[in-house]
Scaffold this motif. Structure first.
Motif, PDB file in Angstrom:
ATOM      1  N   ILE A  51       0.856  -1.254   0.054  1.00 44.97           N
ATOM      2  CA  ILE A  51      -0.021  -0.124  -0.102  1.00 44.97           C
ATOM      3  C   ILE A  51       0.823   1.218   0.126  1.00 44.97           C
ATOM      4  O   ILE A  51       1.616   1.211   0.847  1.00 44.97           O
ATOM      5  CB  ILE A  51      -0.780   0.005   1.199  1.00 44.97           C
ATOM      6  N   PHE A  52       0.750   2.048  -1.075  1.00 48.31           N
ATOM      7  CA  PHE A  52       1.398   3.359  -0.942  1.00 48.31           C
ATOM      8  C   PHE A  52       0.195   4.557  -0.519  1.00 48.31           C
ATOM      9  O   PHE A  52      -0.971   4.551  -1.069  1.00 48.31           O
ATOM     10  CB  PHE A  52       1.838   3.748  -2.268  1.00 48.31           C
ATOM     11  N   PRO A  74      -3.310   0.464  -3.219  1.00 50.37           N
ATOM     12  CA  PRO A  74      -2.992  -0.884  -2.911  1.00 50.37           C
ATOM     13  C   PRO A  74      -2.170  -1.416  -4.478  1.00 50.37           C
ATOM     14  O   PRO A  74      -2.560  -0.887  -5.447  1.00 50.37           O
ATOM     15  CB  PRO A  74      -3.910  -1.604  -2.932  1.00 50.37           C
ATOM     16  N   PHE A  75      -1.049  -1.809  -4.309  1.00 50.61           N
ATOM     17  CA  PHE A  75      -0.569  -2.595  -5.503  1.00 50.61           C
ATOM     18  C   PHE A  75       0.081  -3.952  -5.165  1.00 50.61           C
ATOM     19  O   PHE A  75       0.594  -4.329  -4.220  1.00 50.61           O
ATOM     20  CB  PHE A  75       0.597  -1.566  -6.139  1.00 50.61           C
ATOM     21  N   THR A  76       0.068  -4.842  -6.454  1.00 50.30           N
ATOM     22  CA  THR A  76       0.783  -6.116  -6.150  1.00 50.30           C
ATOM     23  C   THR A  76       1.968  -6.045  -6.895  1.00 50.30           C
ATOM     24  O   THR A  76       2.544  -5.205  -7.538  1.00 50.30           O
ATOM     25  CB  THR A  76      -0.193  -7.173  -6.721  1.00 50.30           C
ATOM     26  N   TYR A  77       3.247  -6.524  -6.013  1.00 46.83           N
ATOM     27  CA  TYR A  77       4.515  -6.645  -6.374  1.00 46.83           C
ATOM     28  C   TYR A  77       5.179  -7.875  -6.279  1.00 46.83           C
ATOM     29  O   TYR A  77       4.686  -8.752  -5.446  1.00 46.83           O
ATOM     30  CB  TYR A  77       5.348  -5.605  -5.666  1.00 46.83           C
ATOM     31  N   GLY A  78       6.148  -8.475  -6.971  1.00 49.62           N
ATOM     32  CA  GLY A  78       6.924  -9.442  -6.984  1.00 49.62           C
ATOM     33  C   GLY A  78       8.032  -9.238  -5.904  1.00 49.62           C
ATOM     34  O   GLY A  78       8.429  -8.225  -5.584  1.00 49.62           O
ATOM     35  N   VAL A 135       3.803  -1.290   3.803  1.00 43.16           N
ATOM     36  CA  VAL A 135       3.336   0.036   3.706  1.00 43.16           C
ATOM     37  C   VAL A 135       4.418   1.108   3.125  1.00 43.16           C
ATOM     38  O   VAL A 135       5.230   1.037   3.831  1.00 43.16           O
ATOM     39  CB  VAL A 135       2.760   0.788   4.975  1.00 43.16           C
ATOM     40  N   VAL A 136       4.324   1.939   2.177  1.00 46.59           N
ATOM     41  CA  VAL A 136       5.252   2.673   1.712  1.00 46.59           C
ATOM     42  C   VAL A 136       4.817   4.168   1.845  1.00 46.59           C
ATOM     43  O   VAL A 136       3.257   4.569   1.207  1.00 46.59           O
ATOM     44  CB  VAL A 136       5.492   2.217   0.101  1.00 46.59           C
ATOM     45  N   ALA A 137       5.579   5.016   1.812  1.00 47.26           N
ATOM     46  CA  ALA A 137       5.211   6.421   1.815  1.00 47.26           C
ATOM     47  C   ALA A 137       6.512   7.152   1.289  1.00 47.26           C
ATOM     48  O   ALA A 137       7.559   6.831   1.491  1.00 47.26           O
ATOM     49  CB  ALA A 137       4.633   7.186   3.021  1.00 47.26           C
ATOM     50  N   SER A 155       0.845   0.519  13.117  1.00 47.71           N
ATOM     51  CA  SER A 155       2.077   0.153  14.044  1.00 47.71           C
ATOM     52  C   SER A 155       2.406  -1.215  13.789  1.00 47.71           C
ATOM     53  O   SER A 155       3.438  -1.884  14.409  1.00 47.71           O
ATOM     54  CB  SER A 155       1.688   0.472  15.540  1.00 47.71           C
ATOM     55  N   THR A 156       1.516  -2.224  13.315  1.00 46.42           N
ATOM     56  CA  THR A 156       1.802  -3.571  13.206  1.00 46.42           C
ATOM     57  C   THR A 156       2.509  -3.964  11.795  1.00 46.42           C
ATOM     58  O   THR A 156       2.726  -5.166  11.581  1.00 46.42           O
ATOM     59  CB  THR A 156       0.424  -4.600  13.293  1.00 46.42           C
ATOM     60  N   LYS A 157       2.316  -3.079  10.895  1.00 42.99           N
ATOM     61  CA  LYS A 157       2.943  -3.337   9.320  1.00 42.99           C
ATOM     62  C   LYS A 157       4.523  -2.655   9.336  1.00 42.99           C
ATOM     63  O   LYS A 157       5.048  -1.707  10.124  1.00 42.99           O
ATOM     64  CB  LYS A 157       2.245  -2.553   8.655  1.00 42.99           C
ATOM     65  N   PRO A 158       5.120  -3.425   8.559  1.00 43.88           N
ATOM     66  CA  PRO A 158       6.531  -3.056   8.095  1.00 43.88           C
ATOM     67  C   PRO A 158       6.185  -1.861   7.231  1.00 43.88           C
ATOM     68  O   PRO A 158       5.388  -1.835   6.327  1.00 43.88           O
ATOM     69  CB  PRO A 158       7.126  -4.170   7.480  1.00 43.88           C
ATOM     70  N   TRP A 159       7.148  -0.841   7.402  1.00 45.24           N
ATOM     71  CA  TRP A 159       7.242   0.363   6.420  1.00 45.24           C
ATOM     72  C   TRP A 159       8.372   0.731   5.657  1.00 45.24           C
ATOM     73  O   TRP A 159       9.515   0.240   6.130  1.00 45.24           O
ATOM     74  CB  TRP A 159       6.811   1.841   7.251  1.00 45.24           C
ATOM     75  N   ALA A 160       8.303   1.202   4.538  1.00 42.89           N
ATOM     76  CA  ALA A 160       9.535   1.758   3.791  1.00 42.89           C
ATOM     77  C   ALA A 160       9.158   3.004   3.368  1.00 42.89           C
ATOM     78  O   ALA A 160       7.986   3.671   3.312  1.00 42.89           O
ATOM     79  CB  ALA A 160       9.391   0.794   2.617  1.00 42.89           C
TER      80      ALA A 160
END
Length: 304
Positions: A51-52, A74-78, A135-137, A155-160
């Motif tokens: 999710i961006f 939302p986006f799907t990625y490999g 999650v990306v921002a 707070s439960t998700k990994p972020w980038a």
């Protein structure tokens, strides 16, 4: 049918004109971003859901300012960094408890009339975010601090972070702001509205970069997966602060998490060398320093 044909011919004419201008070597043409739902065809490899997201707020302080707009794409990625599809987005406005400052309206175009009566349901946000593996921002340290206060699922998700975890300068870009990156990549978009920022960032991350030949999102994933170490130079001599600043240390004020001290984030292989530097050059003695391992679950949050 005639109207469609005329529109198609007009578009072809504009494309040909743009190509002629660029071929001259005297012009660069920026194209308006047309968000794509399919970026690349699926290749059969395992995928994850990302999710961006982007927020617009009444100010910069997550303790006192409020969210006025939230968008999530939302986006799907490999696992190798290919972005395949962009799904149905989430976009909501929210009326804050106080009037929106004029400078925020000037920046975003969002005024009190636009948000009047609007709300964002944290439960709805939580359901939307729950399936995401990442999650990306763009400037995640800003968005994460606001959103973790708004909805605990974040707070439960990994972020980038698409701003700091891609080496845009090494790839030939002169800045890291989203609008600058878009222009140097050949497109423009309507800035400072949350959903537009999301689509622009996904487009940038999907692109193969000119210097490395890698997709920007592949770089981001590699950095997001790595742990880093935050080293605190507590009670360091005041007269050596310029040495710390020159080495990349930042000051942590009282409002942020962690001690009131200088700190630096280093890669795993750099930790021991940095500790040795502090002991030899700053403290000039053997000393136990506060060191914390940071991964994507805590990175960019107040917990670091």
């Amino acid at each position: 049918m005639d109207a469609i044909l005329i529109k198609t011919e007009a578009a072809a004419d504009l494309t040909a004109m743009a190509a002629r201008l660029e071929a001259s070597g005297d012009y660069r043409v920026l194209r308006r971003l047309a968000p794509r739902r399919q970026i690349e065809p699926h290749d059969g490899s395992p995928t994850r859901l990302g999710i961006f997201l982007d927020v617009e707020t009444t100010g910069l302080d997550p303790l006192h300012d409020e969210i006025i707009e939230l968008a999530m794409a939302p986006f799907t990625y490999g696992l190798d960094g290919k972005i395949f599809d962009v799904g149905e987005p989430f976009s909501r406005l929210r009326e804050p408890s106080k009037p929106i400052p004029p400078q925020i309206t000037k920046l975003t175009g969002i005024d009190d009339a636009m948000v009047a009566g609007h709300a964002i349901d944290p439960a709805e946000v939580s359901r939307f975010v729950a399936p995401a593996a990442l999650v990306v921002a763009h400037n995640a340290s800003f968005d994460r601090r606001f959103l973790e206060r708004f909805c605990e699922t974040f707070s439960t998700k990994p972020w980038a972070c698409s701003m700091s975890q891609v080496d845009w300068v090494a790839e030939g870009h002169e800045g890291v702001k989203l609008a600058y990156l878009a222009m140097s990549s050949g497109f423009f978009y309507e800035r400072h509205r949350a959903l537009n920022d999301c689509f622009a960032a996904i487009e940038l991350l999907a692109n193969v970069q000119p210097a490395s030949g890698e997709r920007a999102f592949a770089q981001l994933l590699e950095r997001a997966r790595q742990a880093t170490w935050r080293i605190w130079a507590e009670n360091s001599p005041f007269d050596l602060k310029d040495i710390l600043k020159a080495r990349g240390y930042r000051w942590n004020g009282e409002a942020s998490g962690g001690p009131r001290a200088w700190y630096v984030d280093v890669e795993d292989g750099e930790k021991e060398a940095e500790l040795a530097f502090l002991k030899a050059e700053i403290y000039q003695r053997d000393i136990e320093l506060l060191v914390r391992r940071i991964d994507a679950y805590d990175r960019f949050s107040d917990r670091c």
